[in-house]
Enzyme design. Structure first.
Site, PDB file in Angstrom:
ATOM      1  N   GLY A 188       0.782  -1.229   0.000  1.00  0.00           N
ATOM      2  CA  GLY A 188       0.000   0.000   0.000  1.00  0.00           C
ATOM      3  C   GLY A 188       0.808   1.269   0.000  1.00  0.00           C
ATOM      4  O   GLY A 188       0.276   2.350  -0.267  1.00  0.00           O
ATOM      5  N   ARG A 189       2.102   1.156   0.291  1.00  0.00           N
ATOM      6  CA  ARG A 189       2.916   2.372   0.395  1.00  0.00           C
ATOM      7  C   ARG A 189       4.379   2.039   0.128  1.00  0.00           C
ATOM      8  O   ARG A 189       4.767   0.878   0.077  1.00  0.00           O
ATOM      9  CB  ARG A 189       2.773   2.990   1.794  1.00  0.00           C
ATOM     10  CG  ARG A 189       3.193   2.061   2.912  1.00  0.00           C
ATOM     11  CD  ARG A 189       2.881   2.611   4.286  1.00  0.00           C
ATOM     12  NE  ARG A 189       1.453   2.748   4.476  1.00  0.00           N
ATOM     13  CZ  ARG A 189       0.652   1.730   4.821  1.00  0.00           C
ATOM     14  NH1 ARG A 189       1.151   0.523   4.997  1.00  0.00           N
ATOM     15  NH2 ARG A 189      -0.637   1.904   4.982  1.00  0.00           N
TER      16      ARG A 189
ATOM     17  N   SER B  10      17.530  -6.413   3.312  1.00  0.00           N
ATOM     18  CA  SER B  10      18.169  -5.116   3.545  1.00  0.00           C
ATOM     19  C   SER B  10      19.674  -5.297   3.637  1.00  0.00           C
ATOM     20  O   SER B  10      20.159  -6.389   4.004  1.00  0.00           O
ATOM     21  CB  SER B  10      17.640  -4.522   4.864  1.00  0.00           C
ATOM     22  OG  SER B  10      18.449  -3.451   5.310  1.00  0.00           O
TER      23      SER B  10
ATOM     24  N   TYR C 261      15.489  -5.938  13.565  1.00  0.00           N
ATOM     25  CA  TYR C 261      15.297  -5.835  12.119  1.00  0.00           C
ATOM     26  C   TYR C 261      16.445  -6.515  11.375  1.00  0.00           C
ATOM     27  O   TYR C 261      16.220  -7.320  10.454  1.00  0.00           O
ATOM     28  CB  TYR C 261      15.206  -4.356  11.733  1.00  0.00           C
ATOM     29  CG  TYR C 261      14.966  -4.093  10.272  1.00  0.00           C
ATOM     30  CD1 TYR C 261      13.700  -4.221   9.714  1.00  0.00           C
ATOM     31  CD2 TYR C 261      16.012  -3.690   9.433  1.00  0.00           C
ATOM     32  CE1 TYR C 261      13.472  -3.966   8.372  1.00  0.00           C
ATOM     33  CE2 TYR C 261      15.794  -3.434   8.091  1.00  0.00           C
ATOM     34  CZ  TYR C 261      14.524  -3.566   7.563  1.00  0.00           C
ATOM     35  OH  TYR C 261      14.312  -3.321   6.236  1.00  0.00           O
ATOM     36  N   ALA C 262      17.689  -6.226  11.780  1.00  0.00           N
ATOM     37  CA  ALA C 262      18.850  -6.809  11.111  1.00  0.00           C
ATOM     38  C   ALA C 262      18.874  -8.323  11.276  1.00  0.00           C
ATOM     39  O   ALA C 262      19.201  -9.064  10.340  1.00  0.00           O
ATOM     40  CB  ALA C 262      20.132  -6.195  11.665  1.00  0.00           C
ATOM     41  N   THR C 263      18.533  -8.803  12.467  1.00  0.00           N
ATOM     42  CA  THR C 263      18.509 -10.243  12.720  1.00  0.00           C
ATOM     43  C   THR C 263      17.458 -10.928  11.854  1.00  0.00           C
ATOM     44  O   THR C 263      17.708 -11.987  11.256  1.00  0.00           O
ATOM     45  CB  THR C 263      18.225 -10.508  14.203  1.00  0.00           C
ATOM     46  OG1 THR C 263      19.237  -9.875  15.001  1.00  0.00           O
ATOM     47  CG2 THR C 263      18.220 -12.001  14.505  1.00  0.00           C
ATOM     48  N   ALA C 264      16.280 -10.329  11.780  1.00  0.00           N
ATOM     49  CA  ALA C 264      15.216 -10.911  10.961  1.00  0.00           C
ATOM     50  C   ALA C 264      15.611 -10.938   9.491  1.00  0.00           C
ATOM     51  O   ALA C 264      15.359 -11.930   8.787  1.00  0.00           O
ATOM     52  CB  ALA C 264      13.926 -10.125  11.151  1.00  0.00           C
TER      53      ALA C 264
END
Length: 253
Positions: free
Chosen positions: A10-11, A137, A150-153
């Site tokens: 959506g964005r 990322s 976030y980095a781990t995921a």
């Protein structure tokens, strides 16, 4: 014609991917947009005014909702590709309670696992080839301080990408990932307004001297979903202007 599902479409980057894929097929946007029962915002309405785009509202980590998106896509045209773009941004240090850290990591990882589960299961059920693209990322390899969950995921999502590619490549199901640098989005624009010096900093971080655009990411995603990438499987492709390749120069002033 073929159909696609884009989570978090959506964005931002997801929306750019939706607009790009809609040029050659039907796209189902799976997104948490607004509150249940409320009409979609004007931005989402403008996107879904396109007859080539369908909105399925809900949590992309929920298998029932993801299945609904796959069925909605199949109703329009044979489902050929799935893009796991949805993400959650929540910063926590490893000194936080372990359960909270794990929950923050899982919030991102679950989105990709559910998407891969649904897409691969759909392709196998219909006995057809298919393609999955996971959005990762540069932080999977070079984390930014403070972004541990976030980095781990994202690191786990890149491993997931390779594992799914190996397991289901024999069924002609390709799974790849794009590892993004900084990209111009609404979120980035808000950050820019709060930090006037960000453009200079980003120019220094990215060897191309700028951040990327959603369209540049979308073009790469569209390629990975296309027949032109028919022998690309298990790859993690940097789309970061060289950010992950650049090392810090200790002699720089």
């Amino acid at each position: 014609m073929r159909s696609f599902v884009v989570t978090g479409g959506g964005r931002g980057v997801g929306r750019a991917v939706v607009e790009r894929l809609a040029q050659g097929g039907h796209v189902v946007v799976l997104d948490l947009v607004g509150e249940p029962g409320e009409p979609p915002s004007g931005d989402i309405r403008r996107l879904t005014d396109d007859p080539r785009v369908t909105l399925v509202r809900g949590d992309a980590a929920d298998p029932v909702t993801a299945r609904r998106a796959a069925d909605a896509a199949e109703d329009r045209a044979p489902l050929a590709g799935w893009v796991n773009n949805a993400a959650v941004f929540r910063d926590l240090p490893v000194t936080a309670p372990p359960g909270e850290v794990l929950a923050a990591v899982s919030a991102n990882l679950a989105l990709a696992i559910t998407g891969c589960h649904t897409a691969v299961g759909h392709f196998l059920r219909y006995r057809r080839p298919g393609a999955v693209v996971n959005v990762s990322s540069h932080q999977a390899q070079r984390p930014v301080r403070g972004a541990l969950p976030y980095a781990t995921a994202k690191g786990a999502i890149e491993a997931l990408t390779r594992a799914v590619a190996v397991d289901h490549g024999p069924a002609a199901i390709r799974t790849n990932a794009v590892a993004l640098g900084s990209v111009e989005t609404e979120r980035y624009e808000r950050y820019r307004q709060e930090h006037p010096d960000v453009d200079r900093q980003m120019a220094a971080l990215h060897p191309l001297g700028r951040v990327g655009t959603g369209r540049e990411v979308a073009d790469v995603v569209a390629f990975l979903l296309s027949d032109q990438a028919g022998f690309v499987n298990g790859a993690v492709l940097p789309v970061d202007g060289g950010r992950a390749a650049q090392g810090a120069d200790p002699e720089a002033v």
